[in-house]
Scaffold this motif. Structure first.
Motif, PDB file in Angstrom:
ATOM      1  N   LYS A  34       0.782  -1.224   0.103  1.00 11.20           N
ATOM      2  CA  LYS A  34      -0.006   0.116  -0.037  1.00 11.20           C
ATOM      3  C   LYS A  34       0.845   1.118   0.138  1.00 11.20           C
ATOM      4  CE  LYS A  34      -3.710  -1.874   2.678  1.00 11.20           C
ATOM      5  NZ  LYS A  34      -4.602  -2.115   4.057  1.00 11.20           N
ATOM      6  N   PHE A  77       0.268   5.226   1.084  1.00 13.24           N
ATOM      7  CA  PHE A  77      -0.668   6.118   1.996  1.00 13.24           C
ATOM      8  C   PHE A  77      -0.593   7.711   0.993  1.00 13.24           C
ATOM      9  CE2 PHE A  77      -2.718   3.554   5.106  1.00 13.24           C
ATOM     10  CZ  PHE A  77      -2.081   2.421   4.905  1.00 13.24           C
ATOM     11  N   PRO A  82      -2.008  10.788   9.905  1.00 14.57           N
ATOM     12  CA  PRO A  82      -0.431   9.765   9.518  1.00 14.57           C
ATOM     13  C   PRO A  82      -0.553   9.158   8.059  1.00 14.57           C
ATOM     14  CG  PRO A  82      -1.670   8.935  11.537  1.00 14.57           C
ATOM     15  CD  PRO A  82      -2.341  10.204  11.060  1.00 14.57           C
ATOM     16  N   THR A  83       0.640   9.222   7.471  1.00 13.15           N
ATOM     17  CA  THR A  83       0.668   9.148   6.101  1.00 13.15           C
ATOM     18  C   THR A  83       1.710   7.909   5.686  1.00 13.15           C
ATOM     19  OG1 THR A  83       0.796  10.154   3.977  1.00 13.15           O
ATOM     20  CG2 THR A  83       2.247  10.873   5.541  1.00 13.15           C
ATOM     21  N   GLU A  84       2.043   7.771   4.730  1.00 12.81           N
ATOM     22  CA  GLU A  84       3.278   7.127   4.008  1.00 12.81           C
ATOM     23  C   GLU A  84       4.427   7.334   4.817  1.00 12.81           C
ATOM     24  OE1 GLU A  84       2.981   4.630   2.146  1.00 12.81           O
ATOM     25  OE2 GLU A  84       5.030   4.334   1.677  1.00 12.81           O
ATOM     26  N   LEU A  85       5.377   6.612   5.424  1.00  9.03           N
ATOM     27  CA  LEU A  85       6.400   6.812   6.100  1.00  9.03           C
ATOM     28  C   LEU A  85       7.459   7.199   4.907  1.00  9.03           C
ATOM     29  CD1 LEU A  85       6.576   4.019   8.839  1.00  9.03           C
ATOM     30  CD2 LEU A  85       5.848   6.371   8.919  1.00  9.03           C
ATOM     31  N   GLN A 132       4.156  13.327  11.714  1.00 16.60           N
ATOM     32  CA  GLN A 132       3.409  12.158  10.841  1.00 16.60           C
ATOM     33  C   GLN A 132       2.781  12.888   9.762  1.00 16.60           C
ATOM     34  OE1 GLN A 132       2.144  13.727  13.702  1.00 16.60           O
ATOM     35  NE2 GLN A 132      -0.073  13.918  13.575  1.00 16.60           N
ATOM     36  N   PRO A 146       6.268   8.032  12.463  1.00 16.49           N
ATOM     37  CA  PRO A 146       5.204   7.638  13.167  1.00 16.49           C
ATOM     38  C   PRO A 146       4.978   8.758  13.944  1.00 16.49           C
ATOM     39  CG  PRO A 146       7.396   6.310  13.464  1.00 16.49           C
ATOM     40  CD  PRO A 146       7.599   7.319  12.606  1.00 16.49           C
TER      41      PRO A 146
END
Lengths: 356, 356
Positions: free
Chosen positions: A3, A5, A10-13, A188, A194
């Motif tokens: 996935k 994001f 919070p979103t894609e790291l 984040q 995180p």
């Protein structure tokens, strides 16, 4: 299926987060004492890289709190005895206003319709508020305020402290800190980390105000009052045991972005936002919520999908792309697509292909 | 050389933390929305496993904050209009007292010498404090208060809310929550997790008090007032974006301890503490700071090493064992050895061998 994001946070790291965490575990970052030289070096490293990345003047203080919401709380406690003023055009600006009300201050606000900016020339700020709050990038609606307008307000009200919410525009936004007093964000969002860390940037005027309130016996809060935060930050420490891992990871992401180049990162962001807005402007039924081009956020692209929102979200999710819903009353009809440094051009293209 | 941290916290991580973090990253725990079903499931899982582990009654609320220090701040804000009372025999009890002073309440205290418990029979709590605060396990001195004494105080003052600091005694301490009103801890101690998460446990009396204060227009704080925390916790959510990874990891550690068995874990802790105290009681110059056997903490073993503190710490460090210094004025003469669930009997034996 992997996935990606594209949620507002919070979103894609950030791509190297796993590697950074492994390094932190190998180096016992989560076990070291928060008064130790090792921790102080981490604080110094992170604050230094953040200042370089965001062009924050040396004499501004970096405080590590737990969330952007906490930043709002501490700003009100430490800079307002009686009165604050708020520009409100979305849910997060409203949260800042409400924070002041909940802390028993007299809070006034100028409101604008969701999805629009303000009619700045016709807003009168009266009663000399001690603090003026503005949400530079309203995460709930995708409206960004031109920083030049913020500086103009500050020039008109030099006695007021100017606090700027850059939660979802940092590190993209190019803010002239000398023309404001205080800014804050959480990690984040644009930093792809995180959740659990808020960053508060304050100048000496904020510190003076906190000291003045304390001298008048107005409570500025307990462990996270600006004076305690400052006394500890001067030693590259924190009042309480902080989110050490979060501070460490923020430093690593800032270092990586500094190596990549801030101008290049900003340029990438602009290009990706142009791709998205151009596409949606030409789309038969998926329309950008913010109609005025100059009010459009480059980092939160909000699209009115009407009754087809669920269908659109599902279509993207089937291809591994997770986008956000609208916020609050726009929850069931809008989608929000974040455009942060870790979001790749190829994936933006993929969104466009899927929805074409 | 692999290090083992016997520091009071941050401390040695729970052995499976790396594995849990990897699982969290694989499952996108740091990217999911904090209003999503996935997050609510994590909250529910963690609160459920924590309640099971610590025998917390179903009708008590679990709130996730950012540190134990924040817990003190929010407890004072939400349960005290005028007056709090504090049992102070160390730096962390003093921090709770100071929090009340900083929030402009009338705080009274009964003091005991560092390293000693209180002369409970001769302490008079006057002026009907709304809140009585006691540090069940004083991290700065290694003194533990017999829980029976805490219940007696509560029985004598049923109208006062009783708040208990169990920062370094949880999850070991066997507390009867029905005989107190509120307790709190942070996760970087006995749970062996990265810092940045505080856990606050409150009953309905605390909630009623917060509602009463609000009705009187006493500020109970903003986003982390008990009413907002409760309204969100009821939905297994939080007011702001919390430390999602921290909440997830806490749930996993609680689950693991539940599988291992709480009685077994308590028994291990007792045995390790007996080994350490027996050894130091017989040592020629390293003496337990807390002389009274019944006042000795089982989880924080504080040793007076006098002028040989640096030498002793180095000797242990050379073998990979990191212990803590004393706290505050005891910084240069004492050592503190934590005895938490993740600390292995073999490593305790190693400490004893090295210092024999």
């Amino acid at each position: 299926m992997k996935k990606v994001f594209f949620t507002p946070g919070p979103t894609e790291l950030y791509p190297e987060v796993r590697e950074y965490i492994e390094q932190a575990l190998d180096d016992n970052v989560c076990s070291i004492n928060h008064r130790s030289r090792e921790f102080m070096d981490i604080y110094k490293f992170t604050a230094g890289n953040l200042k370089q990345l965001m062009n924050i003047p040396d004499n501004y203080n970096i405080f590590f709190l737990s969330s952007a919401t906490e930043c709002m709380d501490r700003i009100i406690q430490n800079t307002v005895e009686k009165r604050s003023f708020h520009f409100v055009n979305g849910a997060f600006a409203e949260r800042f206003y409400k924070t002041s009300v909940e802390l028993n201050k007299e809070a006034e606000k100028a409101e604008a319709e969701y999805g629009k900016s303000f009619d700045f020339d016709n807003i009168r700020i009266e009663n000399d508020p001690e603090l003026i709050c503005i949400t530079q990038n309203e995460t709930s609606t995708g409206v960004a305020i031109d920083t030049a307008e913020i500086y103009k307000i500050k020039k008109k009200h030099p006695e007021s402290i100017m606090a700027v919410d850059i939660v979802t525009s940092s590190p993209f936004v190019d803010l002239d800190y000398d023309q404001i007093d205080c800014a804050f964000f959480s990690v984040q969002k644009g930093f792809g980390l995180p959740a659990g860390l808020g960053v508060l940037i304050v100048n000496n005027r904020c510190m003076e105000k906190a000291r003045y309130l304390k001298s008048k016996n107005v409570s500025t809060g307990s462990y996270h009052n600006f004076i305690s935060l400052f006394e500890n930050a001067e030693k590259f420490q924190t009042t309480e045991t902080p989110n050490v891992l979060g501070i460490y990871l923020l430093g690593k992401v800032c270092e990586s972005l500094n190596k990549y180049g801030v101008d290049k990162m900003r340029n990438d962001t602009l290009k990706k936002s142009e791709m998205l807005y151009e596409f949606f402007d030409g789309h038969p039924f998926l329309k950008p919520f913010v109609s005025n081009w100059s009010d459009r956020s480059k980092t939160i692209i909000e699209i009115n999908a009407g009754s087809r929102q669920t269908e659109i979200k599902k279509k993207l999710a089937d291809a591994g792309i997770i986008v956000g819903s609208g916020y609050g009353k726009l929850k069931d009809t809008h989608i929000r697509i974040a455009n942060f440094p870790m979001h790749k051009k190829e994936d933006v293209k993929k969104i466009i292909e899927i929805l074409s």
